[in-house]
Design a protein around this motif. Structure first.
Motif: not given
Ligand SMILES: O=C(O)C[C@H]1C=CC(=O)O1
Length: 92
Positions: A63-81
């Motif tokens: 679910e977290l992956h779905d939420v994060l990958s759905g962020l409109p800015l996702f293509p422009y983000m580095d994300i650490q979980v």
């Protein structure tokens, strides 16, 4: 399940300003929807950076992956979980 998430946003300088503004507006709506439904209970700006620290409360890694990958800015983000567990000294 609780997760600490850091998002660092890097919008390319050649992305047209109007397109960047539209993506940020859709991102805000998306973020506030998740805040309202309780899955994104905290978001804090990192001082001096286009970054945030957030807490997510979701049912699963998927679910977290779905939420994060759905962020409109996702293509422009580095994300650490960072997955969080209850601390043994926590009195709550
Ligand atoms: O501004 C940011 O930190 C990026 C992103 C996260 C929520 C939102 O509205 O934008």
């Amino acid at each position: 399940m609780l997760f600490l998430v850091r998002m660092d946003v890097n919008i390319p300088s050649d992305l047209p300003a109007a397109e960047a503004a539209e993506i940020k507006a859709v991102e805000k709506e998306y973020s506030q929807g998740l805040q309202r439904d309780g899955r994104w209970p905290h978001i804090w700006r990192v001082v001096g950076e286009y970054s945030n620290y957030s807490i997510f409360e979701v049912a699963s890694n998927d679910e977290l992956h779905d939420v994060l990958s759905g962020l409109p800015l996702f293509p422009y983000m580095d994300i650490q979980v960072t997955p969080l567990a209850k601390h043994p000294s926590d009195i709550n």
